[in-house]
Motif scaffolding. Structure first.
Motif, PDB file in Angstrom:
ATOM      1  N   ALA A   1      81.290 -32.845  68.297  1.00 37.62           N
ATOM      2  CA  ALA A   1      81.570 -32.415  66.768  1.00 37.62           C
ATOM      3  C   ALA A   1      83.062 -32.043  66.587  1.00 37.62           C
ATOM      4  O   ALA A   1      84.039 -32.039  67.601  1.00 37.62           O
ATOM      5  N   CYS A   2      83.291 -31.287  65.682  1.00 37.11           N
ATOM      6  CA  CYS A   2      84.792 -30.978  65.124  1.00 37.11           C
ATOM      7  C   CYS A   2      85.455 -29.803  66.181  1.00 37.11           C
ATOM      8  O   CYS A   2      86.621 -29.924  66.267  1.00 37.11           O
ATOM      9  N   CYS A   3      84.671 -29.411  66.764  1.00 35.64           N
ATOM     10  CA  CYS A   3      85.358 -28.513  68.042  1.00 35.64           C
ATOM     11  C   CYS A   3      86.032 -29.148  68.880  1.00 35.64           C
ATOM     12  O   CYS A   3      87.089 -28.702  69.627  1.00 35.64           O
TER      13      CYS A   3
ATOM     14  N   GLY B   1      80.534 -28.222  70.368  1.00 36.93           N
ATOM     15  CA  GLY B   1      80.052 -28.627  69.014  1.00 36.93           C
ATOM     16  C   GLY B   1      78.739 -28.605  69.010  1.00 36.93           C
ATOM     17  O   GLY B   1      78.054 -27.921  69.773  1.00 36.93           O
ATOM     18  N   THR B   2      78.163 -29.127  67.860  1.00 36.58           N
ATOM     19  CA  THR B   2      76.856 -29.039  67.131  1.00 36.58           C
ATOM     20  C   THR B   2      75.953 -29.691  68.327  1.00 36.58           C
ATOM     21  O   THR B   2      76.339 -31.011  68.306  1.00 36.58           O
TER      22      THR B   2
ATOM     23  N   VAL C   1      80.658 -21.697  67.806  1.00 36.44           N
ATOM     24  CA  VAL C   1      79.401 -21.052  67.390  1.00 36.44           C
ATOM     25  C   VAL C   1      78.195 -21.973  67.140  1.00 36.44           C
ATOM     26  O   VAL C   1      77.106 -21.542  67.529  1.00 36.44           O
ATOM     27  N   CYS C   2      78.568 -23.271  67.088  1.00 38.87           N
ATOM     28  CA  CYS C   2      77.439 -24.233  67.039  1.00 38.87           C
ATOM     29  C   CYS C   2      76.737 -24.419  68.363  1.00 38.87           C
ATOM     30  O   CYS C   2      75.585 -24.152  68.265  1.00 38.87           O
TER      31      CYS C   2
ATOM     32  N   PHE D   1      76.596 -22.018  61.470  1.00 40.24           N
ATOM     33  CA  PHE D   1      75.852 -22.317  60.094  1.00 40.24           C
ATOM     34  C   PHE D   1      75.032 -23.055  59.957  1.00 40.24           C
ATOM     35  O   PHE D   1      74.507 -23.193  58.647  1.00 40.24           O
TER      36      PHE D   1
ATOM     37  N   GLY E   1      83.825 -18.524  67.373  1.00 45.04           N
ATOM     38  CA  GLY E   1      84.653 -19.225  66.419  1.00 45.04           C
ATOM     39  C   GLY E   1      84.314 -20.354  66.058  1.00 45.04           C
ATOM     40  O   GLY E   1      83.475 -21.134  66.680  1.00 45.04           O
ATOM     41  N   CYS E   2      84.771 -20.799  64.876  1.00 40.04           N
ATOM     42  CA  CYS E   2      84.586 -21.987  64.245  1.00 40.04           C
ATOM     43  C   CYS E   2      85.524 -22.751  63.469  1.00 40.04           C
ATOM     44  O   CYS E   2      85.983 -22.632  62.531  1.00 40.04           O
ATOM     45  N   PRO E   3      86.479 -23.528  64.486  1.00 37.99           N
ATOM     46  CA  PRO E   3      86.417 -23.691  65.892  1.00 37.99           C
ATOM     47  C   PRO E   3      87.066 -22.527  66.523  1.00 37.99           C
ATOM     48  O   PRO E   3      87.835 -21.737  65.748  1.00 37.99           O
TER      49      PRO E   3
HETATM   50  S1  SF4 Z   1      81.726 -24.320  65.647  1.00 36.40           S
HETATM   51 FE1  SF4 Z   1      82.523 -25.013  63.850  1.00 36.40          FE
HETATM   52  S2  SF4 Z   1      84.422 -26.257  64.634  1.00 36.40           S
HETATM   53 FE2  SF4 Z   1      82.794 -26.160  66.220  1.00 36.40          FE
HETATM   54  S3  SF4 Z   1      81.157 -27.933  66.062  1.00 36.40           S
HETATM   55 FE3  SF4 Z   1      80.562 -25.854  64.664  1.00 36.40          FE
HETATM   56  S4  SF4 Z   1      81.066 -26.380  62.789  1.00 36.40           S
HETATM   57 FE4  SF4 Z   1      82.537 -27.751  64.018  1.00 36.40          FE
END
Ligand code: SF4
Lengths: 157, 164
Positions: free
Chosen positions: B38-40, B76-77, B104-105, B111, B133-135
């Motif tokens: 994912a976004c990380c 990532g998630t 954190v995912c 979240f 951290g996110c990310p």
């Molecule tokens: S921690 Fe934040 S940036 Fe990383 S995968 Fe989850 S939502 Fe995306």
């Protein structure tokens, strides 16, 4: 040009059972579910709406009929889009498939079936596409419990 | 010819303990397997390329086969649908192996708490270091790598025995 097109479309569609209004600069048409195939065919062949954008649904828990199935079509020639909505009941959430008109509808109908449990008559391949085999229920329905998870791997102690 | 030992400044000998020597060697030879979903991933790219450069910590070369790697970076998630794949990748890695929950995912589901997201990879595999951290900022990732290095340097290896 698009305004003109939409106006023509509106007057062409506004007949018994079909209701065409403008919402957020977009022509929104409410149709009975029996008229779905004919309407889409008309839009595709008669008005140049050649791109099938998506199909999804909205769950209105207290309402009868409970679901709105929502389609968006786009014209790559005139750069306008149109929204179709048709209401189906919670006990019989079935609409006709659009696969004969738009091949891409096959995947999107699978997703809509995953998430909201709408069935598409004529689409024989409604296997899970985003969910997995064995998943019970339809997570975007309002009565799916918010925290209900269905893990595939056994958790460590 | 001068037989006296002169101080030349050259490296002649040093004293250390065997386990510290082995630990020091091991901590700079991490082979990460990035399991990036994912976004990380954006921060992973940032931390592994020039600016932050994880090569400085011996953790530069990603191995794209779990069998050749010893650090699983879960970036990532993770969804319930992916969980069996992650589990399989972990099982394919040879011992000794370490796992990093990146962001954190991977740590806790972040979240997301719904039908789709696994609430932390430690539900299915053991984790050595968690990076919040996110990310996460690249600095936090580097801090995480350094903490993992401490852990590796301080752990024992079967090569350090009476006959070594
Ligand atoms: S921690 Fe934040 S940036 Fe990383 S995968 Fe989850 S939502 Fe995306």
């Amino acid at each position: 040009m698009p305004d003109d097109l939409l106006e023509r479309l509106r007057s062409r569609l506004a007949d018994e059972g079909r209701e065409a209004t403008f919402a957020h600069g977009l022509l929104a048409v409410q149709i009975p579910r029996e008229a779905l195939l004919d309407t889409v065919k008309l839009l595709k062949d008669g008005f140049g709406f050649d791109l099938f954008l998506d199909v999804t649904a909205v769950d209105w828990p207290g309402r009868d009929p409970r679901f709105d199935v929502v389609y968006h079509l786009y014209s790559t020639r005139d750069h306008v889009r149109v929204r179709l909505k048709t209401a189906v009941s919670g006990t019989d959430p079935v609409v006709d498939t659009l696969v004969p008109l738009f091949g891409a509808a096959a995947y999107m109908e699978r997703e809509c079936h995953d998430m909201l449990g709408i069935r598409f008559r004529g689409n024989d391949d409604l296997r899970p596409i985003l969910l997995y085999e064995g998943f019970e229920g339809h997570p975007l329905r309002k009565d799916y419990p918010k925290g209900r998870e269905q893990p595939l791997v056994r958790y460590r102690e | 010819m001068n037989h006296d030992h002169e101080k030349t400044g050259a490296f002649e000998y040093l004293t250390t303990r065997k386990d510290e020597l082995v630990g020091w060697a091991r901590k700079f030879s991490l082979f990460p397997y990035p399991f990036v979903t994912a976004c990380c991933a954006m921060e992973f790219m940032s931390v592994s390329s020039t600016m932050y450069d994880t090569d400085r910590f011996g953790a530069a070369l990603p191995r794209f086969s779990p069998r050749q790697s010893d650090l699983l970076m879960v970036v990532g998630t993770i969804t319930h649908k992916q969980a069996p794949v992650l589990r399989r990748v972990y099982e394919q890695m040879c011992e000794p192996k370490w796992v990093m929950a990146f962001g954190v995912c991977a740590t806790s589901g972040g979240f997301y708490q719904n039908y789709a997201a696994l609430q932390g990879i430690d539900k299915i595999i053991p984790v050595d270091v968690y990076i919040p951290g996110c990310p996460p900022r690249p600095e936090s990732v580097i801090d995480g790598i350094m903490q993992l290095q401490e852990k590796i340097a301080g752990s024992s290896h079967p090569i350090v025995n009476d006959r070594f």
